[in-house]
Design a protein around this motif. Sequence first.
Motif, PDB file in Angstrom:
ATOM      1  N   GLY A  44     -30.638   1.395  23.417  1.00  0.00           N
ATOM      2  CA  GLY A  44     -29.670   0.427  23.891  1.00  0.00           C
ATOM      3  C   GLY A  44     -30.276  -0.612  24.803  1.00  0.00           C
ATOM      4  N   VAL A  45     -29.478  -1.643  25.076  1.00  0.00           N
ATOM      5  CA  VAL A  45     -29.879  -2.727  25.966  1.00  0.00           C
ATOM      6  C   VAL A  45     -28.705  -3.063  26.865  1.00  0.00           C
ATOM      7  CG1 VAL A  45     -29.217  -4.477  24.256  1.00  0.00           C
ATOM      8  CG2 VAL A  45     -30.833  -5.076  26.080  1.00  0.00           C
ATOM      9  N   VAL A  46     -29.001  -3.431  28.111  1.00  0.00           N
ATOM     10  CA  VAL A  46     -27.993  -3.822  29.089  1.00  0.00           C
ATOM     11  C   VAL A  46     -28.429  -5.148  29.695  1.00  0.00           C
ATOM     12  CG1 VAL A  46     -26.903  -3.235  31.287  1.00  0.00           C
ATOM     13  CG2 VAL A  46     -27.318  -1.443  29.600  1.00  0.00           C
ATOM     14  N   VAL A  47     -27.481  -6.079  29.797  1.00  0.00           N
ATOM     15  CA  VAL A  47     -27.779  -7.423  30.292  1.00  0.00           C
ATOM     16  C   VAL A  47     -26.805  -7.765  31.417  1.00  0.00           C
ATOM     17  CG1 VAL A  47     -27.992  -9.872  29.701  1.00  0.00           C
ATOM     18  CG2 VAL A  47     -28.551  -8.118  27.989  1.00  0.00           C
ATOM     19  N   LYS A  48     -27.344  -8.205  32.539  1.00  0.00           N
ATOM     20  CA  LYS A  48     -26.508  -8.710  33.623  1.00  0.00           C
ATOM     21  C   LYS A  48     -26.148 -10.161  33.354  1.00  0.00           C
ATOM     22  CE  LYS A  48     -25.757  -6.667  36.911  1.00  0.00           C
ATOM     23  NZ  LYS A  48     -24.647  -5.727  37.232  1.00  0.00           N
ATOM     24  N   GLY A  49     -25.049 -10.634  33.945  1.00  0.00           N
ATOM     25  CA  GLY A  49     -24.476 -11.916  33.561  1.00  0.00           C
ATOM     26  C   GLY A  49     -24.947 -13.128  34.330  1.00  0.00           C
ATOM     27  N   GLU A  50     -26.100 -13.051  34.957  1.00  0.00           N
ATOM     28  CA  GLU A  50     -26.556 -14.189  35.757  1.00  0.00           C
ATOM     29  C   GLU A  50     -26.798 -15.429  34.900  1.00  0.00           C
ATOM     30  OE1 GLU A  50     -30.094 -15.133  38.994  1.00  0.00           O
ATOM     31  OE2 GLU A  50     -29.330 -13.084  38.736  1.00  0.00           O
ATOM     32  N   ALA A  51     -27.199 -15.239  33.639  1.00  0.00           N
ATOM     33  CA  ALA A  51     -27.486 -16.384  32.771  1.00  0.00           C
ATOM     34  C   ALA A  51     -26.248 -17.238  32.532  1.00  0.00           C
ATOM     35  CB  ALA A  51     -28.057 -15.906  31.439  1.00  0.00           C
ATOM     36  N   TRP A  52     -25.054 -16.652  32.576  1.00  0.00           N
ATOM     37  CA  TRP A  52     -23.832 -17.430  32.412  1.00  0.00           C
ATOM     38  C   TRP A  52     -23.033 -17.458  33.723  1.00  0.00           C
ATOM     39  CZ3 TRP A  52     -25.092 -13.023  29.774  1.00  0.00           C
ATOM     40  CH2 TRP A  52     -24.331 -11.865  29.997  1.00  0.00           C
ATOM     41  N   HIS A  53     -23.802 -17.381  34.841  1.00  0.00           N
ATOM     42  CA  HIS A  53     -23.255 -17.554  36.192  1.00  0.00           C
ATOM     43  C   HIS A  53     -22.217 -16.497  36.536  1.00  0.00           C
ATOM     44  CE1 HIS A  53     -25.374 -21.348  35.948  1.00  0.00           C
ATOM     45  NE2 HIS A  53     -24.641 -21.699  34.890  1.00  0.00           N
ATOM     46  N   ARG A  54     -22.422 -15.287  35.998  1.00  0.00           N
ATOM     47  CA  ARG A  54     -21.576 -14.138  36.323  1.00  0.00           C
ATOM     48  C   ARG A  54     -22.487 -12.964  36.681  1.00  0.00           C
ATOM     49  NH1 ARG A  54     -16.134 -14.425  36.856  1.00  0.00           N
ATOM     50  NH2 ARG A  54     -16.003 -12.328  35.953  1.00  0.00           N
TER      51      ARG A  54
ATOM     52  N   THR B 206     -21.685  -7.244  33.320  1.00  0.00           N
ATOM     53  CA  THR B 206     -22.682  -6.490  32.562  1.00  0.00           C
ATOM     54  C   THR B 206     -22.244  -6.393  31.103  1.00  0.00           C
ATOM     55  OG1 THR B 206     -23.130  -5.119  34.519  1.00  0.00           O
ATOM     56  CG2 THR B 206     -23.966  -4.325  32.417  1.00  0.00           C
ATOM     57  N   VAL B 207     -23.206  -6.583  30.207  1.00  0.00           N
ATOM     58  CA  VAL B 207     -22.995  -6.392  28.783  1.00  0.00           C
ATOM     59  C   VAL B 207     -23.910  -5.273  28.313  1.00  0.00           C
ATOM     60  CG1 VAL B 207     -23.153  -7.422  26.485  1.00  0.00           C
ATOM     61  CG2 VAL B 207     -22.396  -8.804  28.414  1.00  0.00           C
ATOM     62  N   GLY B 208     -23.393  -4.345  27.529  1.00  0.00           N
ATOM     63  CA  GLY B 208     -24.205  -3.249  27.005  1.00  0.00           C
ATOM     64  C   GLY B 208     -23.994  -3.073  25.512  1.00  0.00           C
ATOM     65  N   LEU B 209     -25.068  -2.759  24.809  1.00  0.00           N
ATOM     66  CA  LEU B 209     -25.005  -2.476  23.379  1.00  0.00           C
ATOM     67  C   LEU B 209     -25.947  -1.323  23.086  1.00  0.00           C
ATOM     68  CD1 LEU B 209     -24.114  -3.259  20.462  1.00  0.00           C
ATOM     69  CD2 LEU B 209     -26.142  -4.748  20.388  1.00  0.00           C
ATOM     70  N   ALA B 210     -25.460  -0.309  22.374  1.00  0.00           N
ATOM     71  CA  ALA B 210     -26.293   0.867  22.088  1.00  0.00           C
ATOM     72  C   ALA B 210     -25.854   1.525  20.796  1.00  0.00           C
ATOM     73  CB  ALA B 210     -26.209   1.878  23.238  1.00  0.00           C
TER      74      ALA B 210
ATOM     75  N   LEU C  46     -21.938   3.331  17.222  1.00  0.00           N
ATOM     76  CA  LEU C  46     -22.287   2.045  17.816  1.00  0.00           C
ATOM     77  C   LEU C  46     -21.296   1.779  18.940  1.00  0.00           C
ATOM     78  CD1 LEU C  46     -23.956  -0.626  17.707  1.00  0.00           C
ATOM     79  CD2 LEU C  46     -22.115  -1.546  16.266  1.00  0.00           C
ATOM     80  N   GLU C  47     -21.810   1.474  20.127  1.00  0.00           N
ATOM     81  CA  GLU C  47     -20.933   1.169  21.264  1.00  0.00           C
ATOM     82  C   GLU C  47     -21.382  -0.127  21.913  1.00  0.00           C
ATOM     83  OE1 GLU C  47     -19.155   2.915  25.491  1.00  0.00           O
ATOM     84  OE2 GLU C  47     -20.497   4.167  24.285  1.00  0.00           O
ATOM     85  N   ALA C  48     -20.408  -0.966  22.253  1.00  0.00           N
ATOM     86  CA  ALA C  48     -20.657  -2.203  22.978  1.00  0.00           C
ATOM     87  C   ALA C  48     -19.593  -2.337  24.062  1.00  0.00           C
ATOM     88  CB  ALA C  48     -20.612  -3.408  22.050  1.00  0.00           C
ATOM     89  N   TYR C  49     -19.994  -2.840  25.225  1.00  0.00           N
ATOM     90  CA  TYR C  49     -19.012  -3.066  26.284  1.00  0.00           C
ATOM     91  C   TYR C  49     -19.356  -4.326  27.064  1.00  0.00           C
ATOM     92  CZ  TYR C  49     -22.147  -1.398  30.029  1.00  0.00           C
ATOM     93  OH  TYR C  49     -23.186  -1.246  30.916  1.00  0.00           O
ATOM     94  N   TYR C  50     -18.331  -4.904  27.644  1.00  0.00           N
ATOM     95  CA  TYR C  50     -18.486  -6.004  28.595  1.00  0.00           C
ATOM     96  C   TYR C  50     -17.709  -5.637  29.843  1.00  0.00           C
ATOM     97  CZ  TYR C  50     -18.771 -10.664  30.642  1.00  0.00           C
ATOM     98  OH  TYR C  50     -19.045 -11.711  31.480  1.00  0.00           O
ATOM     99  N   ASP C  51     -18.397  -5.571  30.953  1.00  0.00           N
ATOM    100  CA  ASP C  51     -17.777  -5.259  32.241  1.00  0.00           C
ATOM    101  C   ASP C  51     -17.838  -6.519  33.095  1.00  0.00           C
ATOM    102  OD1 ASP C  51     -17.214  -2.650  34.256  1.00  0.00           O
ATOM    103  OD2 ASP C  51     -18.019  -4.448  35.233  1.00  0.00           O
TER     104      ASP C  51
END
Length: 468
Positions: free
Chosen positions: A381-391, A395-399, A435-440
């Motif tokens: 999986g991968v997890v991305v923090k939202g700084e790139a879109w000023h948030r 957090t976005v996660g996909l696994a 498959l799981e994806a989330y946006y927090d």
Amino acid sequence: MKNILWHATARVRCTALAVLLCLLASASVVLAQGPDVTDTEKALPGAPSETQPEAGQTQTWDFHMQSTTIVQAYPAFSAKYSGSNSLPTGSQGRETVSLDLYSGFRLWSGAEMHFDVLTWQGFGLGGTLGIDDFSNGEAYKISTGPPRANIARCFIRQTIGLGAGEAFASGDPLTLAGKQDLSRLTFTFGRFSSKDLFDNNRYANDPRTQFMNWALMANAAWDYPSDSLGYTTGIAVELSHPKWALRYGFFQLPNQRNGFTAESQYLMWPGDGSAGDGRFWQDWGMVVEHERRFSINAHPGAIRVLAYLNQGPFGNYRAALYVPDANISLTQAPGRHTYGFGFNLEQEITKNIGVFSRLGWNNGQNEAWMFTDVNHTGSLGVVVKGEAWHRPDDTVGLAGVISGISNSNQLYLAAGGLGILDGDGTLNYAKEKVLEAYYDGKISKHLHGALDYQFIADPAFNSARGPV
């Protein structure tokens, strides 16, 4: 100085087995007390800091409260047949609620005592049956309409400093903030979860704030020692150095599959008269884990290798083929062993992007006793923090997860056998895939909203059912 910090979070999560809709709300309150220390002391890398009243404050006691509510639903799906442990094919919605009251106290130099009073209510989808990589980490295997309460944790931790410098460890619900030697020996004994110390992962560990699937919060092939809620009595020892750690744990097993340990007769309300421990020196679970910490271009990472051995009166899959109705309880015999291995990776790629993976395997000859029926698994999986879109607080996660079972387990299920989570009456074997994806997303200082989607193919290792 006495400080009070309120931290509350409310989440809206949409999880799906084709389209699972969830509402998750959580709230936490933190009270902490302790003298000030200098601002030059820094937090340990990766240590949680959100619940700290003040940076650099050494705590002598604290109190935390967290409540989580999840509502899940899924639409109807097709299946060629169903069994007693199958996920119902009709659409269904269920909810779970939990409330944890944490408290911690500093006893003497290096010693802490922690308590966690857990109250829970609700039902997992299908009675928490029919999916081995189950979709809701807050759905316990013991469902209840009226709320029930349990002292989930009651333990003492003793830390002995071994030098190599000092750092400031930020607190969390199970740790008091304070200075620690970078090299140290830590003993933990009492009632707690083996998952508190083993198989942790920075990006996939807590279903309340990260991925919700069981196979993403833990290694699904590790039948980790626990009761039906995930806790047991035991002792653990950890030797930690700046670049590595070595851990060992010895834990009590319940005297029946998916049962409660003996203390639940007294520490759970209402109590459970069937609760009991296995024979102390003959029914146990042991686990050892080595962790290696490193950096790649100043980005931290860690690799953990785990091995475990459980001994108990387990039933045998092959033997169950020769008893009426494949009733595996008729084959239970003392002194049987289940052993396995796990691999756990986390790596920061950039400041705001991290990846993780788990691999797991066990010998798959005897019935699972506590967690899932999985015999081998892999996740990525991968997890991305939202700084790139000023948030930056989003957090976005996909696994994804792929899990399977041994040949012996396949024959057992095909003969109509029942596992902890599976049993469709017969079996058209295929690996279970998730498959799981989330946006927090942070809505306000004390409010988060999250959407979570899960898709599960071949639930309970059966290609004749689903996808869901």
